[in-house]
Write a protein that holds these residues in place. Structure first.
Motif, PDB file in Angstrom:
ATOM      1  N   ALA A  60      -2.867  11.685 -17.093  1.00 51.35           N
ATOM      2  CA  ALA A  60      -3.167  10.772 -18.441  1.00 51.35           C
ATOM      3  C   ALA A  60      -4.460   9.671 -18.436  1.00 51.35           C
ATOM      4  O   ALA A  60      -4.717   9.141 -19.443  1.00 51.35           O
ATOM      5  CB  ALA A  60      -2.060   9.713 -18.535  1.00 51.35           C
ATOM      6  N   GLN A  61      -5.281   9.958 -17.471  1.00 52.68           N
ATOM      7  CA  GLN A  61      -6.400   9.100 -17.528  1.00 52.68           C
ATOM      8  C   GLN A  61      -6.280   7.425 -17.694  1.00 52.68           C
ATOM      9  O   GLN A  61      -6.944   6.640 -18.063  1.00 52.68           O
ATOM     10  CB  GLN A  61      -7.667   9.432 -18.400  1.00 52.68           C
ATOM     11  N   VAL A  62      -5.158   7.350 -16.928  1.00 53.09           N
ATOM     12  CA  VAL A  62      -4.743   5.721 -17.023  1.00 53.09           C
ATOM     13  C   VAL A  62      -4.799   5.205 -15.454  1.00 53.09           C
ATOM     14  O   VAL A  62      -4.355   5.780 -14.409  1.00 53.09           O
ATOM     15  CB  VAL A  62      -2.952   5.922 -17.304  1.00 53.09           C
ATOM     16  N   SER A  63      -5.507   3.940 -15.507  1.00 54.19           N
ATOM     17  CA  SER A  63      -5.500   3.293 -14.635  1.00 54.19           C
ATOM     18  C   SER A  63      -4.541   2.162 -14.577  1.00 54.19           C
ATOM     19  O   SER A  63      -4.312   1.556 -15.550  1.00 54.19           O
ATOM     20  CB  SER A  63      -7.025   2.522 -14.384  1.00 54.19           C
ATOM     21  N   CYS A  64      -3.656   2.028 -13.308  1.00 58.64           N
ATOM     22  CA  CYS A  64      -2.809   1.104 -13.316  1.00 58.64           C
ATOM     23  C   CYS A  64      -2.848   0.185 -11.872  1.00 58.64           C
ATOM     24  O   CYS A  64      -3.517   0.678 -10.861  1.00 58.64           O
ATOM     25  CB  CYS A  64      -1.413   1.676 -13.266  1.00 58.64           C
ATOM     26  N   VAL A  65      -2.231  -0.781 -11.972  1.00 59.61           N
ATOM     27  CA  VAL A  65      -2.276  -1.947 -10.824  1.00 59.61           C
ATOM     28  C   VAL A  65      -0.820  -2.490 -10.686  1.00 59.61           C
ATOM     29  O   VAL A  65      -0.105  -2.462 -11.422  1.00 59.61           O
ATOM     30  CB  VAL A  65      -3.127  -3.102 -11.192  1.00 59.61           C
ATOM     31  N   ASP A  66      -0.652  -2.990  -9.578  1.00 62.29           N
ATOM     32  CA  ASP A  66       0.587  -3.756  -9.023  1.00 62.29           C
ATOM     33  C   ASP A  66       1.890  -2.953  -9.205  1.00 62.29           C
ATOM     34  O   ASP A  66       2.736  -3.150  -9.731  1.00 62.29           O
ATOM     35  CB  ASP A  66       0.713  -4.883  -9.839  1.00 62.29           C
ATOM     36  N   PRO A  67       2.122  -1.472  -8.829  1.00 65.48           N
ATOM     37  CA  PRO A  67       3.043  -0.713  -9.061  1.00 65.48           C
ATOM     38  C   PRO A  67       4.365  -1.449  -8.205  1.00 65.48           C
ATOM     39  O   PRO A  67       4.062  -1.901  -7.048  1.00 65.48           O
ATOM     40  CB  PRO A  67       2.688   0.781  -8.267  1.00 65.48           C
ATOM     41  N   GLN A  68       5.409  -1.362  -8.768  1.00 64.19           N
ATOM     42  CA  GLN A  68       6.606  -2.065  -8.230  1.00 64.19           C
ATOM     43  C   GLN A  68       7.562  -1.264  -8.085  1.00 64.19           C
ATOM     44  O   GLN A  68       7.896  -0.206  -9.164  1.00 64.19           O
ATOM     45  CB  GLN A  68       6.958  -3.325  -9.118  1.00 64.19           C
ATOM     46  N   TYR A  69       8.344  -0.908  -6.955  1.00 65.36           N
ATOM     47  CA  TYR A  69       9.475  -0.120  -6.813  1.00 65.36           C
ATOM     48  C   TYR A  69      10.794  -0.456  -7.714  1.00 65.36           C
ATOM     49  O   TYR A  69      11.219  -1.581  -7.639  1.00 65.36           O
ATOM     50  CB  TYR A  69       9.740   0.162  -5.339  1.00 65.36           C
ATOM     51  N   LEU A  70      11.311   0.481  -8.404  1.00 62.51           N
ATOM     52  CA  LEU A  70      12.604   0.120  -9.221  1.00 62.51           C
ATOM     53  C   LEU A  70      13.698   0.746  -8.534  1.00 62.51           C
ATOM     54  O   LEU A  70      14.727   0.521  -8.804  1.00 62.51           O
ATOM     55  CB  LEU A  70      12.362   0.869 -10.452  1.00 62.51           C
ATOM     56  N   GLY A  71      13.554   2.231  -7.835  1.00 63.15           N
ATOM     57  CA  GLY A  71      14.740   2.661  -7.426  1.00 63.15           C
ATOM     58  C   GLY A  71      14.150   4.293  -7.381  1.00 63.15           C
ATOM     59  O   GLY A  71      13.216   4.355  -7.274  1.00 63.15           O
ATOM     60  N   TYR A  72      15.499   4.979  -7.402  1.00 59.18           N
ATOM     61  CA  TYR A  72      14.778   6.407  -7.197  1.00 59.18           C
ATOM     62  C   TYR A  72      16.326   7.409  -7.747  1.00 59.18           C
ATOM     63  O   TYR A  72      17.093   6.808  -8.102  1.00 59.18           O
ATOM     64  CB  TYR A  72      14.938   6.935  -5.911  1.00 59.18           C
ATOM     65  N   VAL A  73      15.804   8.580  -8.140  1.00 57.63           N
ATOM     66  CA  VAL A  73      16.809   9.461  -8.617  1.00 57.63           C
ATOM     67  C   VAL A  73      17.101  10.606  -7.428  1.00 57.63           C
ATOM     68  O   VAL A  73      16.174  10.968  -7.017  1.00 57.63           O
ATOM     69  CB  VAL A  73      16.268  10.373  -9.880  1.00 57.63           C
TER      70      VAL A  73
END
Length: 167
Positions: A60-73
């Motif tokens: 998506a050509q998206v730069s992101c910061v500060d990823p936070q874990y939510l959970g999993y499937v």
């Protein structure tokens, strides 16, 4: 994560300043998805955060910061990877810093339609189910509490401009 459960994929609710998140549409199969993909040992060192950041840029050509874990499937048979064994598909939330000009996904060579949508509206629109509602709600809470990104009342789904967006 339960011990011994392989993390095979990492996907993210990626929030822009107006509180909406990035949703992608595979225009060949018309399949809606969040940015993310397969955790790769070589490219990502097995780190789902690195996977999310890499895949967000590639897809998506998206730069992101500060990823936070939510959970999993939980995937009881690893169906997405040919039935390898039970595995997890990690879900995270992150803050978008910029969205570059549209480009094909290098893994598939296809352009993905890039949208911005309120998280809960995306879940409803695409019929992602109850577990997605829970992850979307957790992602929205995190976006509000951590980054101050609250969805505007009446926010709608819109296409990301082909030229991209910088805040």
């Amino acid at each position: 994560m339960p011990g011994g459960l392989a993390m095979m994929q990492a996907w993210g609710w990626l929030f822009v300043p107006d509180g909406r998140c990035v949703v992608l549409i595979d225009t060949e199969d018309w399949w809606p998805l969040l940015p993310g993909g397969t955790v790769e040992q070589l490219a990502d060192g097995g780190d789902p955060v690195a996977t999310l950041k890499r895949e967000a840029v590639e897809q998506a050509q998206v730069s992101c910061v500060d990823p936070q874990y939510l959970g999993y499937v939980y995937d009881d048979e690893g169906a997405v990877h040919g039935g390898i064994d039970p595995c997890a598909r990690v879900r995270m939330a992150a803050r978008v810093t910029q969205i570059g000009p549209a480009a094909p996904d290098p893994a598939t060579g296809r352009m993905l339609l890039r949208l911005l949508a309120p998280a809960q509206q995306a879940v409803e629109l695409f019929g992602w189910g109850e577990q997605a509602h829970l992850h979307a709600a957790a992602a929205e809470r995190l976006a509000i509490e951590r980054w101050g990104q609250r969805p505007a009342p009446g926010a709608t789904v819109s296409e990301i401009p082909a030229a991209g967006v910088v805040w």
